[in-house]
Motif scaffolding. Sequence first.
Motif, short mmCIF file in Angstrom:
data_model
loop_
_atom_site.label_atom_id
_atom_site.label_comp_id
_atom_site.label_asym_id
_atom_site.label_seq_id
_atom_site.Cartn_x
_atom_site.Cartn_y
_atom_site.Cartn_z
N LEU A 182 40.41 74.21 24.23
CA LEU A 182 41.69 74.86 24.49
C LEU A 182 41.41 76.25 25.04
O LEU A 182 40.55 76.97 24.52
CB LEU A 182 42.53 74.96 23.22
CG LEU A 182 42.98 73.63 22.59
CD1 LEU A 182 43.73 73.91 21.29
CD2 LEU A 182 43.84 72.84 23.56
N TRP A 183 42.13 76.63 26.09
CA TRP A 183 41.94 77.92 26.73
C TRP A 183 43.23 78.71 26.64
O TRP A 183 44.29 78.23 27.03
CB TRP A 183 41.52 77.72 28.18
CG TRP A 183 41.42 79.00 28.98
CD1 TRP A 183 40.86 80.16 28.58
CD2 TRP A 183 41.89 79.20 30.32
NE1 TRP A 183 40.94 81.10 29.59
CE2 TRP A 183 41.57 80.53 30.66
CE3 TRP A 183 42.52 78.38 31.25
CZ2 TRP A 183 41.88 81.07 31.91
CZ3 TRP A 183 42.84 78.90 32.49
CH2 TRP A 183 42.51 80.23 32.82
N GLN A 184 43.12 79.92 26.11
CA GLN A 184 44.30 80.78 25.98
C GLN A 184 44.17 81.96 26.93
O GLN A 184 43.16 82.65 26.96
CB GLN A 184 44.44 81.30 24.55
CG GLN A 184 45.64 82.22 24.34
CD GLN A 184 45.78 82.68 22.90
OE1 GLN A 184 45.39 81.97 21.97
NE2 GLN A 184 46.32 83.86 22.71
N ARG A 188 49.33 81.86 26.77
CA ARG A 188 49.58 80.45 27.09
C ARG A 188 48.33 79.62 26.83
O ARG A 188 47.22 80.03 27.19
CB ARG A 188 50.02 80.31 28.55
CG ARG A 188 51.36 80.97 28.85
CD ARG A 188 51.82 80.63 30.25
NE ARG A 188 50.91 81.12 31.25
CZ ARG A 188 51.01 82.33 31.81
NH1 ARG A 188 51.97 83.15 31.45
NH2 ARG A 188 50.14 82.73 32.73
N ALA A 190 46.18 75.98 27.28
CA ALA A 190 45.99 74.83 28.17
C ALA A 190 44.77 74.06 27.71
O ALA A 190 43.84 74.62 27.13
CB ALA A 190 45.84 75.28 29.62
N ILE A 192 41.44 72.20 28.78
CA ILE A 192 40.52 72.28 29.91
C ILE A 192 39.39 71.28 29.74
O ILE A 192 39.06 70.85 28.64
CB ILE A 192 39.94 73.70 30.07
CG1 ILE A 192 39.13 74.10 28.83
CG2 ILE A 192 41.04 74.70 30.36
CD1 ILE A 192 38.37 75.41 29.00
N VAL A 198 41.81 72.86 34.52
CA VAL A 198 42.95 72.81 33.60
C VAL A 198 43.58 71.41 33.68
O VAL A 198 44.06 71.00 34.73
CB VAL A 198 43.99 73.88 33.96
CG1 VAL A 198 45.21 73.77 33.05
CG2 VAL A 198 43.37 75.27 33.85
N GLU A 200 46.05 70.02 31.42
CA GLU A 200 47.49 70.03 31.15
C GLU A 200 47.80 71.16 30.19
O GLU A 200 46.91 71.65 29.49
CB GLU A 200 47.95 68.70 30.56
CG GLU A 200 47.36 68.36 29.21
CD GLU A 200 47.88 67.05 28.66
OE1 GLU A 200 48.39 67.06 27.52
OE2 GLU A 200 47.78 66.03 29.36
N PRO A 201 49.06 71.59 30.13
CA PRO A 201 49.44 72.57 29.10
C PRO A 201 49.27 71.94 27.71
O PRO A 201 49.42 70.74 27.53
CB PRO A 201 50.91 72.85 29.41
CG PRO A 201 51.10 72.41 30.81
CD PRO A 201 50.16 71.28 31.05
N TYR A 202 48.95 72.78 26.76
CA TYR A 202 48.74 72.27 25.41
C TYR A 202 50.09 71.94 24.77
O TYR A 202 50.89 72.82 24.46
CB TYR A 202 48.00 73.31 24.56
CG TYR A 202 47.94 72.94 23.09
CD1 TYR A 202 47.22 71.84 22.67
CD2 TYR A 202 48.64 73.67 22.14
CE1 TYR A 202 47.16 71.48 21.34
CE2 TYR A 202 48.60 73.33 20.81
CZ TYR A 202 47.86 72.23 20.41
OH TYR A 202 47.82 71.87 19.09
N GLU A 219 37.28 79.93 30.74
CA GLU A 219 37.34 78.50 30.99
C GLU A 219 36.09 77.98 31.71
O GLU A 219 35.66 76.84 31.50
CB GLU A 219 38.60 78.14 31.78
CG GLU A 219 38.60 78.46 33.25
CD GLU A 219 38.86 79.92 33.57
OE1 GLU A 219 39.12 80.23 34.75
OE2 GLU A 219 38.81 80.76 32.65
#
Length: 327
Positions: A182-184, A188, A190, A192, A198, A200-202, A219
């Motif tokens: 998960l990348w913040q 926000r 997402a 990865i 990327v 999709e959005p988390y 990322e």
Amino acid sequence: MDGAGRLARSQRSPRPQADLRAAAIGAAVLLREWFGRRRAPAEPRTRERDPHRLIMFVERYLPNRVGVAATVLILFGSAGLGIVKGGHVDELTAALSDTRNALANSAGFRIKTVVINGRKQLTQDEVLASGGVNGRSSLLFLDADAVRSKLKGNPWIADATVLKFYPGQLQINIVERSAFALWQLDGRLAVIADDGAVLEPYVARRFLALPLVVGEGAETRAKDFLALLDRYPQVLSVTKAAIFVGERRWNLRLKDGLDIRLPENDVGNALAELSKLDQEDRLFSRDIVAVDMRLPDRLTVQLSDDAAKAREELFKDKKPKKKAGDA
């Protein structure tokens, strides 16, 4: 029949080419008169020109039905201009494609069977939608290369092959990317892949167990750093997030809120020292808020407010008291 019992002659409108020829003849006569008036009065007239020659030329060399063709071209040109100006080009293209596919489907080239191999995260409908394949598509006019390009536009799909088996089977083989972390960034989250793509959005809870990396550039650098962190399970087990600072070095945020400020270089040695300090001195269990390891020759520990006050009180109690007679 008319009132006398005779067959009435059909009244037909003049042919378009006749109108065009008449207009050409009139134009020729007008041009002749206009040039005749512009001629200087003193110029001798050597030869009388026959006005019927131009008329005969137009009638002889003007193609048959050119008026009908010109009218059709004007109508098609007007329609095309209206389509372009009105922004209906995509709608027209889609309508023509649907018509073509409908004819092919009626001829027996309808896609009856779809086989998709390699999907794990994506559903069959998501794969088909990514490739632009729908119920109106026909196998005959399906562009396999175009479908493959559209499939690779989906971030989950790293590679794809599209095979057509006539008369009605379509096979799609895909290679999916795996959810890595998960990348913040800017608040926000997402999901990865390990290459930083990327996905999709988390939103799904199934990704909750993924490691968390924070910061710009994290990322693309997460794969190497998390692989290094895996070598030190003592540190990894208590780590909540890895924070990329200034796009050059990492900090660790532990589950109890402790911040570990790692150096830019020799990160492996710093992690090994952290593991040793926790095993021998239970470093992570102490009442501290930060450990600074950025300087190569020292380690600085920042106490919590309560621990700092307790330490001050302890040192106050240990100070020697002055006697009444001391100056």
